[in-house]
Design an enzyme around this catalytic site. Structure first.
Site, PDB file in Angstrom:
ATOM      1  N   PHE A  25       0.863  -1.191   0.000  1.00 42.49           N
ATOM      2  CA  PHE A  25       0.000   0.000   0.000  1.00 42.49           C
ATOM      3  C   PHE A  25       0.893   1.232   0.000  1.00 42.49           C
ATOM      4  O   PHE A  25       1.770   1.365   0.850  1.00 42.49           O
ATOM      5  CB  PHE A  25      -0.910   0.017   1.238  1.00 42.49           C
ATOM      6  CG  PHE A  25      -1.850   1.193   1.247  1.00 42.49           C
ATOM      7  CD1 PHE A  25      -3.097   1.105   0.642  1.00 42.49           C
ATOM      8  CD2 PHE A  25      -1.483   2.401   1.835  1.00 42.49           C
ATOM      9  CE1 PHE A  25      -3.961   2.199   0.623  1.00 42.49           C
ATOM     10  CE2 PHE A  25      -2.340   3.497   1.829  1.00 42.49           C
ATOM     11  CZ  PHE A  25      -3.579   3.392   1.216  1.00 42.49           C
ATOM     12  N   ASP A  30       9.336   2.316   0.978  1.00 40.74           N
ATOM     13  CA  ASP A  30       8.241   3.112   1.526  1.00 40.74           C
ATOM     14  C   ASP A  30       8.186   2.802   3.021  1.00 40.74           C
ATOM     15  O   ASP A  30       7.694   1.757   3.440  1.00 40.74           O
ATOM     16  CB  ASP A  30       6.937   2.735   0.821  1.00 40.74           C
ATOM     17  CG  ASP A  30       5.723   3.459   1.416  1.00 40.74           C
ATOM     18  OD1 ASP A  30       5.839   4.025   2.527  1.00 40.74           O
ATOM     19  OD2 ASP A  30       4.649   3.439   0.777  1.00 40.74           O
ATOM     20  N   LYS A  33       3.667   9.848   8.172  1.00 44.53           N
ATOM     21  CA  LYS A  33       2.898   9.594   9.401  1.00 44.53           C
ATOM     22  C   LYS A  33       3.430  10.263  10.690  1.00 44.53           C
ATOM     23  O   LYS A  33       2.951  11.321  11.046  1.00 44.53           O
ATOM     24  CB  LYS A  33       2.701   8.104   9.551  1.00 44.53           C
ATOM     25  CG  LYS A  33       1.691   7.582   8.488  1.00 44.53           C
ATOM     26  CD  LYS A  33       1.315   6.172   8.736  1.00 44.53           C
ATOM     27  CE  LYS A  33       0.339   5.592   7.735  1.00 44.53           C
ATOM     28  NZ  LYS A  33      -1.054   5.932   7.999  1.00 44.53           N
TER      29      LYS A  33
HETATM   30  C1  LIG Z   1       3.145   2.347   3.678  1.00 42.33           C
HETATM   31  C2  LIG Z   1       2.274   3.515   3.359  1.00 42.33           C
HETATM   32  N1  LIG Z   1       2.592   4.317   2.336  1.00 42.33           N
HETATM   33  C3  LIG Z   1       1.849   5.378   2.030  1.00 42.33           C
HETATM   34  C4  LIG Z   1       0.724   5.692   2.740  1.00 42.33           C
HETATM   35  C5  LIG Z   1      -0.095   6.890   2.363  1.00 42.33           C
HETATM   36  O1  LIG Z   1       0.109   7.886   3.309  1.00 42.33           O
HETATM   37  P1  LIG Z   1      -0.904   9.137   3.401  1.00 42.33           P
HETATM   38  O2  LIG Z   1      -2.204   8.606   3.872  1.00 42.33           O
HETATM   39  O3  LIG Z   1      -0.223  10.069   4.373  1.00 42.33           O
HETATM   40  O4  LIG Z   1      -0.975   9.715   2.029  1.00 42.33           O
HETATM   41  C6  LIG Z   1       0.348   4.888   3.806  1.00 42.33           C
HETATM   42  C7  LIG Z   1      -0.880   5.187   4.568  1.00 42.33           C
HETATM   43  O5  LIG Z   1      -1.424   4.384   5.284  1.00 42.33           O
HETATM   44  C8  LIG Z   1       1.143   3.772   4.131  1.00 42.33           C
HETATM   45  O6  LIG Z   1       0.827   2.964   5.147  1.00 42.33           O
END
Ligand SMILES: Cc1ncc(COP(=O)(O)O)c(C=O)c1O
Length: 391
Positions: A129, A214, A243
């Site tokens: 994700f 990520d 986050k």
């Molecule tokens: C691993 C990962 N990447 C990207 C995101 C997207 O982040 P945002 O909601 O701040 O756009 C999330 C959100 O849960 C995530 O868990």
């Protein structure tokens, strides 16, 4: 309720108005123990005195100047981030998805600079994700996130997370980058095996593919080290964070290793809000805390939590597995969705992800007694709950 808000979330009826540490309080004064931390955000907990004082001070001084001008925190936060991450340069963003957009764009630009402009594709993992903007969504595998919004960015190949042969074949198509979460968060708190991570690094090197980690959810200290990839001894070419980075304010970051820092030139990428003085002041507080011992608390509380959850697994047959590292923990359990509701009713905030996993992402500042209390609520709830009928 919420009549004029688009229905993109299923929201609880309680109205939370305050908190301290890992405790949240609603408008009626009821108390919850927050083991979700705003989905991996509230690293310093609620009502953190140092963060509140810094933000009060900053709010009275300067909120925004745009990236056309300087303010006192840009270089300090960038330097701390690069030091902690072992990276060379950072682009500030406002969210995880935006940090990933930056990484994907930068990877394509880097391929142009290497005279391989045809390398525009991306490889990503099933169960991964990366966010909900078009680029980030295009490398997110779940059909439920993608299907209503096609066509997405072309040239993305998904491979299973345990199949190195499939990864090798995908990299043979000469993409720009491979993007992975060292611990898949939304996908159910799956840590990618360290051997796999090292092999993926080697395959990226051999094929000239950039490796993007990520670490929006698993990074910024959540596992007890600043970067989660370091547990496998892997250094990516790019790493994205968000986050918890500004202790609860919206912030993302895309960091690159030495050699990639000049990929973007003025005008290539930007953001009106990102890297402003208010948010960076908050990030400075968080990074200072991490540098001053908070990582040790994450490691200690993570170990305590894990031990307690393993004891629950021995006690209750419906608890199948304890996953994760530090303070990103998944409990695979039969009837997880129902259990999550019961935990909430009993005063413990968690969430249910990937269908069968209770996910715990508590603040880094949790105390030993908070962990004991969360485990006690889990035990009482599991004891009281009827054994779920198998699906
Ligand atoms: C691993 C990962 N990447 C990207 C995101 C997207 O982040 P945002 O909601 O701040 O756009 C999330 C959100 O849960 C995530 O868990």
């Amino acid at each position: 309720m919420d009549e004029h808000v688009m229905r993109t979330y299923v929201r609880q009826p309680q109205v939370f108005v305050s908190g301290e540490g890992a405790v949240l309080r609603d408008a009626e004064g009821r108390r919850w123990l927050d083991f979700l931390g705003g989905i991996a955000v509230s690293a310093l907990g609620h009502g953190h005195a140092g963060l509140a004082a810094a933000l009060r001070d900053q709010a009275g001084k300067l909120l925004h100047v745009s990236n056309l001008f300087r303010h006192p925190y840009t270089e300090d936060v960038a330097t701390r981030l690069c030091r902690l991450a072992g990276m060379e340069a950072v682009f500030f963003a406002n969210s995880g998805a935006e940090a990933n957009e930056c990484a994907l764009k930068l990877a394509r630009k880097a391929m142009r600079l290497r005279n391989t402009p045809e390398r525009t594709g991306f490889v990503a993992l099933e169960g991964g994700f990366h966010g909900r903007t078009m680029g980030a969504l295009s490398v997110t595998s779940g059909a439920k996130y993608r299907e209503p919004f096609g066509p997405l960015v072309p040239g993305v190949t998904f491979v299973p997370r345990d199949d190195l042969r499939a990864l090798e074949q995908a990299l043979a198509t000469r993409p720009a980058a491979l993007i992975v979460e060292p611990i898949q968060g939304e996908g159910g708190v799956h840590e990618l095996p360290h051997e796999w991570q090292r092999a993926a690094r080697a395959l990226c090197d051999a094929s000239g593919t950039l490796l993007i980690h990520d670490e929006v959810q698993c990074g910024t200290g959540r596992t007890g080290r600043f970067l989660c990839g370091s547990w496998a001894g892997v250094t990516p070419d790019l790493v994205t964070l968000a986050k918890p980075l500004a202790g609860g304010l919206p912030m993302g970051a895309c960091l690159v290793r030495a050699g990639l820092e000049a990929t973007f030139v003025p005008g290539d990428h930007g953001s009106t809000f990102a890297g402003g003085p208010f948010v960076l002041r908050a990030a400075q507080v968080l990074l200072e805390e991490l540098e001053n011992g908070l990582l040790d608390n994450v490691a200690a509380r993570g170990a305590q939590l894990r031990e307690g959850l393993l004891a629950l697994q021995r006690e209750f047959s419906r608890v199948r597995e304890v996953r994760g590292r530090g303070l990103i923990v998944g409990l695979r359990v039969d009837g997880a969705a129902e259990l999550q509701k019961q935990l909430y009713a009993n005063g413990l905030v968690t969430n249910c992800t990937a269908g069968d996993v209770i996910r715990l992402l508590p603040p880094y500042v949790i105390r030993s007694q908070d962990v004991d209390e969360a485990l006690a609520i889990l035990r009482t709830t599991l004891r009281a709950a009827p054994t779920p009928t198998p699906a």
